[in-house]
Motif scaffolding. Structure first.
Motif, short mmCIF file in Angstrom:
data_model
loop_
_atom_site.label_atom_id
_atom_site.label_comp_id
_atom_site.label_asym_id
_atom_site.label_seq_id
_atom_site.Cartn_x
_atom_site.Cartn_y
_atom_site.Cartn_z
N GLU A 73 24.75 43.80 49.72
CA GLU A 73 24.80 43.79 48.81
C GLU A 73 26.47 44.74 48.88
OE1 GLU A 73 25.93 40.84 45.48
OE2 GLU A 73 24.27 41.77 44.80
N GLU A 74 25.70 45.73 48.28
CA GLU A 74 26.83 46.71 47.65
C GLU A 74 28.01 47.21 48.61
OE1 GLU A 74 26.32 51.62 45.63
OE2 GLU A 74 25.19 49.87 45.43
N LEU A 77 30.16 44.42 49.67
CA LEU A 77 31.66 44.39 48.53
C LEU A 77 32.06 45.95 48.71
CD1 LEU A 77 32.98 43.67 46.10
CD2 LEU A 77 31.52 44.89 44.53
N ASN A 80 34.31 45.32 51.87
CA ASN A 80 35.59 43.88 51.17
C ASN A 80 36.47 44.70 50.43
OD1 ASN A 80 34.03 42.10 52.14
ND2 ASN A 80 33.52 41.27 50.48
N ASP A 173 30.96 53.99 38.37
CA ASP A 173 30.31 52.70 37.29
C ASP A 173 29.46 53.52 36.88
OD1 ASP A 173 28.00 52.99 39.28
OD2 ASP A 173 28.73 51.33 40.37
N SER A 366 36.67 43.61 39.69
CA SER A 366 36.10 42.99 41.37
C SER A 366 34.80 43.85 41.22
CB SER A 366 36.83 43.58 43.13
OG SER A 366 37.89 42.84 42.10
N TRP A 367 34.12 44.86 40.78
CA TRP A 367 32.51 45.50 41.54
C TRP A 367 32.21 45.11 40.74
CZ3 TRP A 367 31.21 48.38 45.24
CH2 TRP A 367 30.12 49.19 45.09
N ARG A 369 31.80 42.05 38.40
CA ARG A 369 31.84 40.82 38.21
C ARG A 369 30.85 40.74 39.18
NH1 ARG A 369 37.14 40.75 39.29
NH2 ARG A 369 38.76 39.99 36.60
N LYS A 370 29.93 41.42 40.40
CA LYS A 370 28.62 41.85 41.25
C LYS A 370 27.70 42.04 40.40
CE LYS A 370 30.64 40.04 44.76
NZ LYS A 370 29.75 38.82 45.43
N GLY A 371 27.97 42.43 39.02
CA GLY A 371 26.67 42.75 38.39
C GLY A 371 25.74 44.23 38.62
N LEU A 372 26.72 44.96 40.28
CA LEU A 372 25.19 45.98 40.51
C LEU A 372 25.19 47.05 39.81
CD1 LEU A 372 27.05 45.72 44.10
CD2 LEU A 372 24.71 44.57 43.47
N TYR A 385 33.00 37.88 33.38
CA TYR A 385 32.02 38.17 33.57
C TYR A 385 30.84 38.14 32.96
CZ TYR A 385 28.21 40.18 35.82
OH TYR A 385 27.29 40.65 36.57
#
Length: 448
Positions: A73-74, A77, A80, A173, A366-367, A369-372, A385
């Motif tokens: 998933e990371e 993302l 993208n 992050d 954007s990063w 909002r994926k909650g990673l 979010y």
């Protein structure tokens, strides 16, 4: 580039390690101006021109980006985000190639050999050794751009990527430690989330005496090497190194008291290590209801949210800020990663533009909002979010009083000497005072 002293040159030789003379020559070449650099700071030192100035004319370049891939998933993302960047920067092409294993050593070898990616992840724990070796590109031009708003970043995270006053990485992050707790168990024991160390001890005692769940084995879990001790040390007014970084000072009264507190919880049956339980780590122990409390970071939330054996556990787990000593201060540990760049890149302007795009307000949102992991920007606490994910917002807020898990160019050696001694204390093999004194003496005589 400013002349480096003998100890710095020695550090660079250590950094290159077994790369060989050709690799060393390539590394040293990074200190001179390349086709895209100049003495105004396009290399690894000096003051850089602003990103706004660099991008006043169209940039054309083929650049590479690398990092580790925590999961598919990371990677998807980030790919993208890179594709969106390429769409808005016609002249720049980005080749994203994550490194699947042994990331630190591979990047280190590539930097020494002169074939590193243009942009890449750097963990704060080893960032100082990279910066000290002179292999990173200054990010001051990004920081100086008004549109980028560097002041929106949590200051401790920025400080984690400064070296000798220069910024060599933009936080990608971060994660902090918070107090994960089972609200159903707290309700059964008639306790509230603790605010002080004393409150935590009382709450754990109440859980021990009152929780009826047959899966329950211990009030709290912690690793034998005492990960939470580092946060408790800062809360209690201590620090790992002296202000000038020349000596270890954690075996102070503050450090010993913090470790005595953890050891006391273990001795009183209020804290268990993974070997005492069926679960091997904090998230699993919480999800299986073996414990009611764990000091954990946001990486634990996806496990709880997706726990198929007991989906209801997600509704029962909440996150609070870490409790502090009654006369102490708020503090937690931050694990943070930067986007940094090679000092040898042929395309410093394009590389900085990519890093700026990935970490500006829109890119980082954007990063996030994926909650990673957590956004490094303070203002993002107001994102919808985080309003909809209050547990992550709590962990984000703690960035303000966080302490990055990084202790200078010798960080790895320091941690490797402290952890076994913490374990010896928590398992009852040494007194807290003897354990910390042993680690401190070893660091001051062998490392610093």
């Amino acid at each position: 580039m400013p002349e480096r002293n003998d100890s710095a040159r020695l550090t660079r030789r250590r950094f290159v390690g077994g790369v060989g003379s050709a690799g060393a020559a390539a590394l040293l070449a990074g200190c001179s101006n390349d086709s895209g650099g100049s003495s105004d700071g396009s290399g690894s030192g000096g003051s850089a021109q602003s990103t706004d100035d660099e991008t006043s004319t169209p940039i054309s370049a083929d650049i590479t980006l690398s990092g580790w891939a925590a999961n598919n998933e990371e990677s998807a993302l980030l790919q993208n985000l890179v594709s969106e960047f390429e769409s808005s920067h016609d002249g720049i092409s980005v080749d994203y190639n994550p490194i699947q294993s042994e990331y630190k050593q591979k990047i280190k070898t590539q930097l020494g050999a002169g074939n590193a990616p243009d942009a890449f992840y750097v963990d704060s724990s080893y960032f100082p050794s990279f910066a000290d070796a002179g292999v990173l590109l200054s990010m001051e031009s990004i920081a100086n751009s008004e549109s980028f708003n560097i002041e929106d970043f949590f200051q401790p995270l920025l400080d984690a990527f400064r070296f000798d006053g220069t910024l060599y990485g933009i936080p990608k992050d971060f994660s902090t430690l918070g107090l994960f707790h089972n609200t159903a168990m707290f309700e059964e024991a008639s306790v509230e989330p603790p605010e002080t160390w004393s409150d935590l001890e009382d709450a754990l005692s109440a859980l021990k005496d009152n929780v009826s769940d047959e899966s329950f084995q211990a009030p709290m879990i912690e690793y034998a090497n005492g990960r939470s001790w580092w946060a408790f040390l800062y809360q209690n007014g201590g620090q790992v190194l002296s202000d000038d970084g020349s000596e270890a000072v954690f075996a102070s009264d503050a450090g010993v008291e913090a470790l005595e507190y953890l050891v006391g919880l273990k001795q009183d049956g209020l804290l268990a290590v993974p070997s005492d339980l069926g679960a091997g780590w904090h998230g699993a122990a919480l999800a299986s209801r073996e414990v009611g409390v764990a000091i954990l970071g946001p990486w634990g939330l996806p496990f709880v949210e997706e726990y198929e054996d007991d989906p209801s556990i997600n509704e029962d787990v909440d996150v609070a800020h870490l409790p502090t000593p009654s006369d102490g201060q708020k503090a937690t540990i931050a694990y943070t990663v930067s986007y940094s760049a090679s000092a040898q890149t042929d395309s410093p302007a394009a590389t900085r533009e990519l890093i700026s795009s990935l970490t500006n307000d829109e890119g980082m949102a954007s990063w996030a909002r994926k909650g990673l992991a957590l956004s490094a920007r303070k203002s993002h606490a107001d994102l919808e979010y985080y309003q909809n994910h209050p547990r992550r917002k709590t962990l984000l807020e703690a960035g303000e009083w966080s302490h990055p898990f990084s202790f200078g160019p010798n960080s790895e050696a320091i941690v490797n000497r402290v952890r076994p001694q913490l374990e010896a204390a928590i398992l009852g093999e040494k007194s807290p005072s003897d354990a910390l004194s042993t680690a401190q003496e070893s660091i001051n005589s062998e490392v610093l």
